[in-house]
Scaffold this active site. Structure first.
Site, mmCIF file in Angstrom:
data_model
loop_
_atom_site.group_PDB
_atom_site.id
_atom_site.type_symbol
_atom_site.label_atom_id
_atom_site.label_comp_id
_atom_site.label_asym_id
_atom_site.label_seq_id
_atom_site.Cartn_x
_atom_site.Cartn_y
_atom_site.Cartn_z
ATOM 1 N N PRO A 2 88.563 -94.173 -31.545
ATOM 2 C CA PRO A 2 89.112 -95.366 -31.454
ATOM 3 C C PRO A 2 90.473 -95.654 -32.154
ATOM 4 O O PRO A 2 90.478 -95.162 -33.358
ATOM 5 C CB PRO A 2 88.117 -96.411 -32.045
ATOM 6 N N GLU A 3 91.435 -96.015 -31.133
ATOM 7 C CA GLU A 3 92.652 -96.340 -32.092
ATOM 8 C C GLU A 3 92.893 -97.799 -32.085
ATOM 9 O O GLU A 3 91.914 -98.535 -31.978
ATOM 10 C CB GLU A 3 93.821 -95.763 -31.009
#
Ligand SMILES: [Zn+2]
Length: 289
Positions: A2-3
């Protein structure tokens, strides 16, 4: 992994379910999650606390607690939250309203850290540069950071102290939007290119937030649904497919050990003719008195 857009999506779904609620019971099932701290101690610190806000800083989720301080959650590779029972549960939180929030993490690289009020900002500021969608992320600031580094541009962009929340996916997408090679030494960019890159980073991240993040492998939102940004990638993971701008097949290489996709035509390694670094502006001559 996840960014920023994925973490922001998770934050947006957790906030209405957690804000104002008390953590009635906290069970931490994995020693690695709170290392080096004892998971029972961390659970004890959280139990009975009320969540006043769910914020995000870079890739960190920040659960602010009524008693001061916060729980900082970093999802790393495969951390995820959900309200349905699932496999690979590493922590379970029962809220005072009876709902059950599970933290799932297949690869077990995620972390939970409880920090006091006075430690919170210094801790986050030490790990993260300015928020790329915030006012402090200016062209001048980015130009300064890039000018100090000879490493390939993409590798520098993955440094969280340069662009908080940017990771492998959105770095490739931003570089394609900016028409800059991931392989260019960071300190060779002109001011015009840095300005373009800043705009491209913000546009790539905003596109990700608008699509509620991307779902690759097993990333899911707390409500169990999937983001749709993966259908919108311009270059990431699209080796051999035509560039959406010029139809040249997209190439894959590695930069700093990370898979990197780019268009060799739109993103040439050499600066293009006619794109020379602008001359430093001369001071206007003062009239002589
Ligand atoms: Zn192209």
């Amino acid at each position: 992994m996840p960014e920023l857009p994925e973490v922001e999506t998770i934050r947006g779904q957790l906030a209405p379910r957690l804000e104002g609620r008390k953590l009635a019971r906290v069970e931490i099932l994995d020693l690695r999650l709170t290392r080096p701290y004892d998971p029972r101690e961390v659970a004890g610190e959280l139990e009975g606390e009320r969540v006043v806000a769910v914020d995000r800083r870079g890739k960190y989720l920040v659960l602010r607690l009524e008693g001061g301080g916060a729980l900082l959650v970093h999802l790393r590779m495969t951390g995820a939250f959900g309200f349905e029972p699932t496999s690979h549960e590493r922590a379970v939180v029962e809220l005072e309203d009876g709902s059950r929030l599970a933290y799932r993490d297949v690869r077990r690289f995620g972390t939970w850290l409880v920090v006091d009020d006075d430690e919170l900002e210094p801790y986050l500021a030490g790990k993260n540069g300015p928020e790329p969608l915030g006012a402090r992320f200016t062209t001048a600031w980015l130009a300064d950071r890039l000018a100090a580094r000879r490493a390939p541009l993409k590798a520098v962009l993955l440094d969280q102290r340069v662009v908080a929340g940017l990771g492998n996916i959105y770095a490739d997408e931003a570089l394609w939007r900016a028409r800059l090679s991931p392989l260019r030494p960071a300190n060779t960019l002109g001011q015009d290119e840095v300005a373009r890159l800043r705009r491209a980073i913000r546009a790539a991240l905003r596109a990700g937030i608008d699509r509620q993040g991307s779902t690759l492998r097993d990333f899911a939102k707390p409500d169990g649904s999937r983001g749709s940004m993966q259908d919108e990638f311009r270059v990431y993971g699209r080796g051999g497919e035509p560039c959406p701008r010029c139809r040249t097949p997209i190439e894959k290489t590695r930069v700093g050990g990370r898979g990197t996709w780019y268009c060799s035509r739109c993103q040439p390694e050499q600066r293009q003719p006619g794109q020379r670094r602008p001359e430093p502006r001369r001071q206007p001559e003062r009239p002589v008195r």
